[in-house]
Design an enzyme around this catalytic site. Structure first.
Site, PDB file in Angstrom:
ATOM      1  N   GLY A 129       0.801  -1.228   0.000  1.00 48.40           N
ATOM      2  CA  GLY A 129       0.000   0.000   0.000  1.00 48.40           C
ATOM      3  C   GLY A 129       0.829   1.272   0.000  1.00 48.40           C
ATOM      4  O   GLY A 129       0.280   2.373   0.105  1.00 48.40           O
ATOM      5  N   ASP A 158      17.952  10.327  -2.450  1.00 45.20           N
ATOM      6  CA  ASP A 158      18.630  11.383  -3.233  1.00 45.20           C
ATOM      7  C   ASP A 158      19.896  10.821  -3.882  1.00 45.20           C
ATOM      8  O   ASP A 158      20.169  11.060  -5.063  1.00 45.20           O
ATOM      9  CB  ASP A 158      19.014  12.569  -2.335  1.00 45.20           C
ATOM     10  CG  ASP A 158      17.805  13.424  -1.944  1.00 45.20           C
ATOM     11  OD1 ASP A 158      16.741  13.268  -2.557  1.00 45.20           O
ATOM     12  OD2 ASP A 158      17.959  14.244  -1.011  1.00 45.20           O
ATOM     13  N   GLY A 217      20.615   7.486  -4.130  1.00 47.94           N
ATOM     14  CA  GLY A 217      20.246   6.321  -4.932  1.00 47.94           C
ATOM     15  C   GLY A 217      19.811   6.710  -6.335  1.00 47.94           C
ATOM     16  O   GLY A 217      20.098   6.009  -7.311  1.00 47.94           O
ATOM     17  N   GLY A 248      14.087  -5.604 -37.914  1.00 42.08           N
ATOM     18  CA  GLY A 248      13.601  -6.910 -37.446  1.00 42.08           C
ATOM     19  C   GLY A 248      14.611  -7.602 -36.541  1.00 42.08           C
ATOM     20  O   GLY A 248      14.235  -8.260 -35.561  1.00 42.08           O
ATOM     21  N   GLU A 252      12.953   3.627  -7.611  1.00 40.05           N
ATOM     22  CA  GLU A 252      13.558   4.732  -6.847  1.00 40.05           C
ATOM     23  C   GLU A 252      12.864   6.065  -7.166  1.00 40.05           C
ATOM     24  O   GLU A 252      13.492   7.113  -7.249  1.00 40.05           O
ATOM     25  CB  GLU A 252      15.074   4.777  -7.044  1.00 40.05           C
ATOM     26  CG  GLU A 252      15.697   3.495  -6.495  1.00 40.05           C
ATOM     27  CD  GLU A 252      17.129   3.587  -6.090  1.00 40.05           C
ATOM     28  OE1 GLU A 252      17.592   4.702  -5.779  1.00 40.05           O
ATOM     29  OE2 GLU A 252      17.785   2.535  -6.059  1.00 40.05           O
TER      30      GLU A 252
END
Ligand code: CAA
Length: 381
Positions: free
Chosen positions: A129, A241, A243, A341, A364
Site C-alpha cells: 500500500g 537522493d 540512490g 527486425g 527509486e
C-alpha cells in the site's frame, strides 16, 4: 569550469569498462534468460573492489565519492544493467545508510563486510500500500522494553532481498504522524523471523532479484536502530537522493550501450547498396541519441558532484534521474528501430536493453515523482 574527468577517474572508467566487457557482458544474456541472480557477476565485482568503492577507507572501502561511483555504474550498466542495479542498491542505499547515518559501532560492525563484497546490502521501504506514497508504510515496529523493537510486516519490490545479508528496513514506530512516525533499522537476514517471499517475474533486469520480504516478529536490538527513533523518513528520502544518482548512472549505461550497438550495426548493415549509416534518417537517430546521452550525463555528474561537495542535491538528483531514465527509454526504442527486425529478436542485445531501460523510469521514484520533487523545489513548497 572543467568538463574533463580527472586522470584517476579516466583510469577508473577504463578499468571498469574492461572489467565489464570481460566479466559481465558475456554472462548478461544468460542471466536474463534464466532469471538467475547475477551471483558470478557480483562475486567478480567484489574481487575488483567495486563493492566498497564509496565506503570510506577506514572501513575497508576505496573511499571514492559519488562521481566515481557514477562512472563505475555507467560502465557496469553498459554491459549488464542487472549487475548495475544490484551494485547501485548495495552502495547507494544500503552501504550509504551506514556511512551517512550509522554510529561508529554500526559502521565498524557492518561496513568492512559490505566493502569486501562478502555481504550484500538491500533497502526495504516499499509495501503493497505504499509505493510512491512511501510515508504510508505500515510495517510495525513495537518497542521490546529494552530499547529494541520487534518488527512485523511485509515489504515489496526489494532488490536483492533474497540474497542480501543486511537490509535497511523502514517501519512504523508511531501512529501519531505519517512521516514523523517511521524509524530505520539495520536487519540481518539470518535473524529469526526474516524470510524472502514471492520472487517477481520481471520484464527486464531479470538477472537481478526482486522479492517480497517478510518480517515475522523479528527482534531488532537497540544497537541496530539507525539514526533516531521516528526520524527514519528523512533517512529514507535522504538515501534516495543518492540512490537516484545511481539509477541515473545505470540508465546512462543502458543508453550508451544502445548507441554503441546502433552505430556498429548501422555501419555494418547494408541496404540499397550502402551501409544504412549513410542514410540521413539513421544519422538523425544516432545524433539525437548522442545528444540526449551527453545532456543526461552532464545532469548526472552535476548531481554527483554536488553530493561529493556535501551540498544539497535533492532537486538535481531528481532531474538527473528523470532525464537519464527518459534518455535510456528513448535510446532503447531507437536502437531497436535502427536494428529493424533483427532488433526485435534475442540475437541482438538491444532487445534486452529495451526491456531493461523501462524500469529506470519506475524504481527509486517514478518519473512522475521526480517531477513532483522538482516542482516542489522550484516552487519552494
Ligand atoms: N531528504 C531528507 N528529508 C526529506 C527529503 C529529502 N530529500 N524530502 C523531504 N524530506 C522530509 C521533509 O522535509 C519532511 O520533513 P518534516 O516533516 O520534518 O518537514 C518529510 O520528509 C516529509 O516530506 P514530504 O511532506 O515532502 O513527504 P511526502 O509524503 O509528500 O512524500 C515523496 C514525498 C517525494 C512523494 C516521497 O514519498 C517519495 O520520494 N516517494 C517515492 C518513493 C520511492 O522513491 N520509492 C523507491 C523505493 S526504493 C527502490 O525502488 C529501490 C530498489 O530496490 C531499486
Amino acid at each position: 569550469m572543467n568538463f574533463d574527468l580527472p586522470e584517476d577517474l579516466v583510469a577508473l572508467r577504463d578499468g571498469a569498462r574492461e572489467f565489464a566487457e570481460k566479466e559481465l557482458a558475456p554472462r548478461a544474456a544468460a542471466s536474463d534468460e534464466a532469471e538467475t541472480f547475477v551471483e558470478a557477476q557480483w562475486k567478480a565485482c567484489g574481487e575488483q573492489g567495486w563493492a566498497g568503492l564509496s565506503i570510506p577507507e577506514a572501513y575497508g572501502g576505496a573511499g571514492l565519492g559519488s562521481v566515481a561511483t557514477s562512472v563505475m555504474l555507467q560502465e557496469l550498466a553498459r554491459a549488464c544493467a542487472a549487475t548495475a542495479v544490484t551494485m547501485s542498491v548495495h552502495l547507494g542505499l544500503a552501504s550509504s545508510a551506514l556511512v551517512l547515518y550509522g554510529n561508529e559501532a554500526q559502521k565498524q560492525k557492518y561496513l568492512p563486510r559490505l566493502a569486501s563484497g562478502e555481504w550484500l546490502g538491500a533497502y526495504a521501504l516499499s509495501e503493497a500500500g505504499s509505493g510512491s506514497d512511501a510515508a504510508a508504510l505500515r510495517c510495525a515496529a513495537t518497542p521490546d522494553g529494552a530499547g529494541g523493537f520487534v518488527l512485523d510486516g511485509t515489504k515489496l519490490w526489494i532488490t536483492s532481498g533474497d540474497h542480501a545479508d543486511l537490509i535497511v528496513v523502514f517501519a512504523r514506530t508511531s501512529q501519531a504522524s505519517k512521516s514523523k512516525g517511521i524509524t530505520a533499522f539495520l536487519v540481518e537476514a539470518a535473524w529469526p523471523g526474516f524470510s524472502a517471499g514471492k520472487k517477481e517475474k520481471k520484464m527486464g533486469i531479470r538477472g537481478s532479484s526482486t522479492v517480497e520480504i517478510r518480517l515475522d516478529r523479528v527482534k531488532v536490538p537497540k544497537e541496530n536502530v539507525l539514526g533516531e527513533v521516528d526520524k527514519g523518513f528523512g533517512v529514507a528520502l535522504g538515501l534516495l537522493d543518492g540512490g537516484r544518482i545511481g539509477i541515473a548512472s545505470q540508465a546512462l549505461g543502458i543508453a550508451q550501450a544502445c548507441l554503441d550497438a546502433s552505430v556498429k550495426y548501422a555501419q555494418e548493415r547494408e541496404q540499397f547498396g550502402q551501409p544504412i549509416a549513410s542514410f540521413q534518417s539513421i544519422q538523425w537517430k544516432l545524433a539525437e541519441m548522442a545528444l540526449r546521452i551527453d545532456a543526461a550525463r552532464l545532469l548526472t555528474f552535476r548531481a554527483a558532484w554536488l553530493k561529493d561537495q556535501g551540498r544539497p542535491h535533492t532537486r538535481e538528483a531528481s532531474m538527473a534521474k528523470l532525464d537519464a531514465s527518459r534518455c535510456a527509454d528513448f535510446c532503447a526504442k531507437e536502437a531497436v528501430q535502427v536494428h529493424g527486425g533483427a532488433g526485435y529478436t534475442k540475437e541482438f542485445p538491444v532487445e534486452r536493453f529495451f526491456r531493461d531501460a523501462r524500469i529506470t523510469e519506475i524504481y527509486e521514484g517514478t518519473t512522475e515523482i521526480q517531477n513532483l520533487v522538482i516542482a516542489r523545489q522550484t516552487l519552494g513548497a
